[in-house]
Design a protein around this motif. Structure first.
Motif, PDB file in Angstrom:
ATOM      1  N   TYR A  67       7.516  -1.885  -0.731  1.00  0.00           N
ATOM      2  CA  TYR A  67       8.207  -0.989  -1.667  1.00  0.00           C
ATOM      3  C   TYR A  67       7.301   0.124  -2.148  1.00  0.00           C
ATOM      4  CZ  TYR A  67       6.108  -4.668  -4.596  1.00  0.00           C
ATOM      5  OH  TYR A  67       5.263  -5.603  -5.144  1.00  0.00           O
ATOM      6  N   CYS A  68       6.100   0.217  -1.559  1.00  0.00           N
ATOM      7  CA  CYS A  68       5.125   1.178  -2.081  1.00  0.00           C
ATOM      8  C   CYS A  68       4.886   2.328  -1.117  1.00  0.00           C
ATOM      9  CB  CYS A  68       3.808   0.455  -2.342  1.00  0.00           C
ATOM     10  SG  CYS A  68       2.474   1.545  -2.863  1.00  0.00           S
ATOM     11  N   CYS A 100       0.760   2.629  -8.000  1.00  0.00           N
ATOM     12  CA  CYS A 100       1.029   1.223  -7.655  1.00  0.00           C
ATOM     13  C   CYS A 100       2.317   0.778  -8.345  1.00  0.00           C
ATOM     14  CB  CYS A 100      -0.125   0.334  -8.118  1.00  0.00           C
ATOM     15  SG  CYS A 100       0.209  -1.419  -7.905  1.00  0.00           S
ATOM     16  N   VAL A 101       3.283   0.399  -7.548  1.00  0.00           N
ATOM     17  CA  VAL A 101       4.604   0.054  -8.092  1.00  0.00           C
ATOM     18  C   VAL A 101       4.576  -1.288  -8.820  1.00  0.00           C
ATOM     19  CG1 VAL A 101       7.029  -0.216  -7.438  1.00  0.00           C
ATOM     20  CG2 VAL A 101       5.567   1.309  -6.145  1.00  0.00           C
ATOM     21  N   ASN A 102       3.531  -2.076  -8.557  1.00  0.00           N
ATOM     22  CA  ASN A 102       3.473  -3.395  -9.178  1.00  0.00           C
ATOM     23  C   ASN A 102       3.380  -3.330 -10.695  1.00  0.00           C
ATOM     24  OD1 ASN A 102       3.666  -4.668  -6.773  1.00  0.00           O
ATOM     25  ND2 ASN A 102       1.475  -5.007  -6.526  1.00  0.00           N
ATOM     26  N   PRO A 115      -4.130   4.098  -9.896  1.00  0.00           N
ATOM     27  CA  PRO A 115      -2.907   4.109  -9.091  1.00  0.00           C
ATOM     28  C   PRO A 115      -2.925   3.157  -7.887  1.00  0.00           C
ATOM     29  CG  PRO A 115      -4.094   6.212  -8.922  1.00  0.00           C
ATOM     30  CD  PRO A 115      -4.846   5.383  -9.880  1.00  0.00           C
ATOM     31  N   GLY A 116      -4.052   2.531  -7.538  1.00  0.00           N
ATOM     32  CA  GLY A 116      -4.082   1.516  -6.478  1.00  0.00           C
ATOM     33  C   GLY A 116      -4.323   0.162  -7.128  1.00  0.00           C
ATOM     34  N   ARG A 154       2.159   5.122  -0.750  1.00  0.00           N
ATOM     35  CA  ARG A 154       0.828   5.375  -1.311  1.00  0.00           C
ATOM     36  C   ARG A 154       0.654   6.761  -1.929  1.00  0.00           C
ATOM     37  NH1 ARG A 154      -2.826   1.763   1.071  1.00  0.00           N
ATOM     38  NH2 ARG A 154      -1.904  -0.263   0.750  1.00  0.00           N
ATOM     39  N   CYS A 182      -6.214   0.730  -2.341  1.00  0.00           N
ATOM     40  CA  CYS A 182      -5.519  -0.558  -2.345  1.00  0.00           C
ATOM     41  C   CYS A 182      -5.866  -1.324  -1.067  1.00  0.00           C
ATOM     42  CB  CYS A 182      -4.022  -0.381  -2.492  1.00  0.00           C
ATOM     43  SG  CYS A 182      -3.228  -1.980  -2.817  1.00  0.00           S
ATOM     44  N   GLN A 210      -0.396  -3.707   1.701  1.00  0.00           N
ATOM     45  CA  GLN A 210       0.718  -2.752   1.734  1.00  0.00           C
ATOM     46  C   GLN A 210       2.007  -3.476   1.360  1.00  0.00           C
ATOM     47  OE1 GLN A 210       0.915   0.809   2.386  1.00  0.00           O
ATOM     48  NE2 GLN A 210       2.857   0.277   1.429  1.00  0.00           N
ATOM     49  N   CYS A 211       2.497  -3.183   0.170  1.00  0.00           N
ATOM     50  CA  CYS A 211       3.795  -3.734  -0.237  1.00  0.00           C
ATOM     51  C   CYS A 211       4.884  -2.871   0.392  1.00  0.00           C
ATOM     52  CB  CYS A 211       3.946  -3.689  -1.747  1.00  0.00           C
ATOM     53  SG  CYS A 211       2.618  -4.508  -2.637  1.00  0.00           S
ATOM     54  N   ASN A 259      -3.103  -6.935  -7.693  1.00  0.00           N
ATOM     55  CA  ASN A 259      -2.287  -7.721  -6.757  1.00  0.00           C
ATOM     56  C   ASN A 259      -2.914  -9.100  -6.536  1.00  0.00           C
ATOM     57  OD1 ASN A 259      -4.353  -7.468  -4.731  1.00  0.00           O
ATOM     58  ND2 ASN A 259      -3.518  -5.479  -4.119  1.00  0.00           N
TER      59      ASN A 259
HETATM   60 FE1  SF4 Z   1       1.291  -2.823  -3.535  1.00  0.00          FE
HETATM   61 FE2  SF4 Z   1       0.300  -1.550  -5.692  1.00  0.00          FE
HETATM   62 FE3  SF4 Z   1      -1.093  -1.635  -3.411  1.00  0.00          FE
HETATM   63 FE4  SF4 Z   1       1.137  -0.165  -3.571  1.00  0.00          FE
HETATM   64  S1  SF4 Z   1      -0.767   0.219  -4.679  1.00  0.00           S
HETATM   65  S2  SF4 Z   1       0.541  -1.488  -1.864  1.00  0.00           S
HETATM   66  S3  SF4 Z   1       2.421  -1.462  -4.929  1.00  0.00           S
HETATM   67  S4  SF4 Z   1      -0.538  -3.410  -4.702  1.00  0.00           S
END
Ligand code: SF4
Ligand code: CLF
Length: 295
Positions: free
Chosen positions: A43-44, A50-52, A90-91, A46, A37, A40-41, A121
């Protein structure tokens, strides 16, 4: 509000269970080929998907494009109504574009009817949008949690511009700029775009309707307002979970601007099956078995 849905759009959503809740008999398969990825969100974690576009707290193994294509063939033999292949981590699908592209090319060789779907993203969307279109990707989800960099700065710890790490408003501005530019290119080329918005209480909750209005202005097909599920060892881990009633209220309110998704399952980066009947566990050992064979 009624959307003006053209015949072309109806055709595109006929077999896509996320874009069309009536297509619930069709199945989608996520291929976890994208581990890296570029942002860095807050809420995530690693360690997880990926929580999105995924449920936090689960991890998906990573497959090579060849493994993903072989697994697709196997799954298709077992799930006849499989209609969509999605790349959702997953990223970030575009931060791993070589793998994403190769996987699509290999799967296309075996099945001309499959629908390709991608989640990102958006940071590298302007760079890759045209290539995605020529590859045959017809559905793209962009997670856009804010259209105000001051709010974005509270959500993103950093954003990579190539090798350069940007933080605060600078990082959030760059991300937003790329998201808007990328969505515009996709919509101009008749790609069906969905915008995911993570509802983060106390951070972007008063701003969600603004994001939805911007999505509408850009010509996005629908928005998917998803509840933040607090993830361990992240900045947002202690934000209280969102009551379902508040989520529904927000979706209903935003439904006056654009079509809303109500049936998202926040599935895994290796989800397989109908949205309400995840069968990924039946196929999970597939990648390992392949690797053993190839060793
Ligand atoms: Fe954000 Fe998804 Fe990257 Fe995690 S993997 S930082 S949720 S875009
Ligand atoms: Fe996957 Fe996403 Fe495509 Fe669907 S999921 S990349 S649009 S094929 Fe669907 Fe799963 Fe919700 Fe995503 S239920 S998390 S919206």
């Amino acid at each position: 509000m009624k959307n003006n849905v053209s015949d072309i759009v109806l055709e595109k959503i006929k077999r896509h269970p996320c874009y069309n809740s009536k297509a619930h008999d069709y199945a989608r398969m996520h291929i976890p080929v994208a581990p890296k990825c570029n942002i860095q969100c807050n809420y995530c974690n690693r360690k997880y998907d990926c929580v999105n576009e995924s449920r936090p707290g689960v991890t998906s193994g990573v497959l090579s494009p060849e493994e993903a294509a072989a697994k697709y063939t196997y799954v298709k033999e077992n799930i006849k109504n499989l209609s969509v292949v999605g790349i959702a981590g997953p990223g970030d699908a575009l931060e791993n574009f070589e793998e994403t592209r190769k996987s699509i090319e290999l799967i296309k060789e075996t099945d001309e009817d499959v629908i390709f779907c991608m989640s990102t993203n958006g940071l590298r969307l302007p760079e890759y949008a045209e290539e995605m279109i020529s590859l045959g990707v017809e559905h793209v989800t962009v997670t856009m949690n804010a259209v105000d960099p001051e709010i974005g700065a509270k959500i993103y710890e950093f954003v990579y511009d190539g090798e350069k790490k940007l933080t605060g408003i600078e990082g959030a501005s760059l991300l937003l700029e790329r998201q808007l530019e990328g969505i515009k290119i996709l919509v101009e080329n008749n790609i069906l775009c969905k915008v995911n918005i993570v509802y983060i209480k106390g951070v972007n909750d008063h701003h969600i309707e603004e994001v939805v209005k911007k999505a509408r202005e850009l010509g996005v097909f629908m928005t998917n307002i998803m509840p933040l599920i607090p993830t361990k060892d992240t900045k947002f881990e202690s934000i209280s979970p969102l009551p379902g009633s508040e989520l529904k209220e927000m979706r209903d309110k935003c439904g006056q601007h654009i079509k809303q998704m109500y049936h998202c399952q926040q599935c895994r980066a290796d989800a397989i099956g109908q949205l309400k009947n995840d069968r990924s566990s039946e196929f999970r050992s597939f990648g390992c078995a392949m690797r053993d064979k190839m060793a």
